[in-house]
Design a protein around this motif. Structure first.
Motif, PDB file in Angstrom:
ATOM      1  N   ASP A  24       0.872  -1.179   0.000  1.00  0.00           N
ATOM      2  CA  ASP A  24       0.000   0.000   0.000  1.00  0.00           C
ATOM      3  C   ASP A  24       0.911   1.231   0.000  1.00  0.00           C
ATOM      4  OD1 ASP A  24      -1.700   2.117   0.514  1.00  0.00           O
ATOM      5  OD2 ASP A  24      -2.821   1.066   2.088  1.00  0.00           O
ATOM      6  N   ALA A  81       7.298  -7.821   5.916  1.00  0.00           N
ATOM      7  CA  ALA A  81       5.976  -7.377   6.374  1.00  0.00           C
ATOM      8  C   ALA A  81       5.984  -7.088   7.870  1.00  0.00           C
ATOM      9  CB  ALA A  81       4.920  -8.440   6.041  1.00  0.00           C
ATOM     10  N   HIS A  90       1.449  -6.437   2.515  1.00  0.00           N
ATOM     11  CA  HIS A  90       0.359  -7.388   2.722  1.00  0.00           C
ATOM     12  C   HIS A  90       0.661  -8.685   1.977  1.00  0.00           C
ATOM     13  CE1 HIS A  90      -2.267  -4.104   4.236  1.00  0.00           C
ATOM     14  NE2 HIS A  90      -1.546  -3.387   3.400  1.00  0.00           N
ATOM     15  N   ARG A  92      -1.004 -12.357   1.182  1.00  0.00           N
ATOM     16  CA  ARG A  92      -2.289 -13.049   1.270  1.00  0.00           C
ATOM     17  C   ARG A  92      -2.298 -14.317   0.427  1.00  0.00           C
ATOM     18  NH1 ARG A  92      -5.437  -8.282  -1.931  1.00  0.00           N
ATOM     19  NH2 ARG A  92      -4.657  -8.771  -4.003  1.00  0.00           N
ATOM     20  N   GLU A  99      -5.543 -12.225   4.040  1.00  0.00           N
ATOM     21  CA  GLU A  99      -4.201 -11.817   4.447  1.00  0.00           C
ATOM     22  C   GLU A  99      -3.690 -12.725   5.559  1.00  0.00           C
ATOM     23  OE1 GLU A  99      -2.068  -7.753   5.994  1.00  0.00           O
ATOM     24  OE2 GLU A  99      -3.457  -7.672   4.316  1.00  0.00           O
ATOM     25  N   GLY A 102       0.974  -9.373   7.674  1.00  0.00           N
ATOM     26  CA  GLY A 102       0.805  -7.950   7.395  1.00  0.00           C
ATOM     27  C   GLY A 102      -0.177  -7.334   8.369  1.00  0.00           C
ATOM     28  N   ASP A 104      -3.275  -6.471   8.224  1.00  0.00           N
ATOM     29  CA  ASP A 104      -4.656  -6.939   8.274  1.00  0.00           C
ATOM     30  C   ASP A 104      -4.783  -8.430   8.549  1.00  0.00           C
ATOM     31  OD1 ASP A 104      -5.462  -4.330   7.714  1.00  0.00           O
ATOM     32  OD2 ASP A 104      -5.469  -4.669   5.550  1.00  0.00           O
TER      33      ASP A 104
END
Length: 106
Positions: A24, A81, A90, A92, A99, A102, A104
């Motif tokens: 991100d 991460a 992230h 996933r 995810e 990370g 989340d």
């Protein structure tokens, strides 16, 4: 053809699941820790932000762009991460997009 091949040779997490990683950029602090851990997967651009790289070593600069996590680099990507000061990396599962590492991850 290359992208399809990459998806099948991407990394596997626990249970053999294929994993992918994305950054991100809105949260990226540009510290470059990810590049230190896994330069094959991450790179800083001239804007000072980190991006994931495709199989052709090209930066994937579109928002939310993902790349497979190569199995030999799984621990390096996970450490990236965990250590990222911006909490912007992230990792996933490809199958359900949940995810696993990370900010989340559950």
């Amino acid at each position: 053809m290359t992208v399809q091949h990459e998806a099948h040779t991407g990394g596997a997490g626990e249970g053999g699941e294929l994993l992918e990683v994305w950054i991100d950029q809105d949260l990226c602090t540009g510290d470059g820790i990810c590049v230190q851990y896994a330069p094959e997967v991450f790179e800083l651009d001239i804007d000072g932000l980190a991006y994931v790289k495709g199989g052709d070593d090209e930066l994937l600069q579109s928002a939310g762009a993902t790349t497979p996590v190569p199995l030999p680099l799984l621990l390096d990507v996970v450490d990236s991460a965990k250590e990222c000061p911006g909490d912007c990396i992230h990792v996933r599962r490809v199958s359900d997009r949940v995810e696993v590492y990370g900010p989340d991850a559950e």
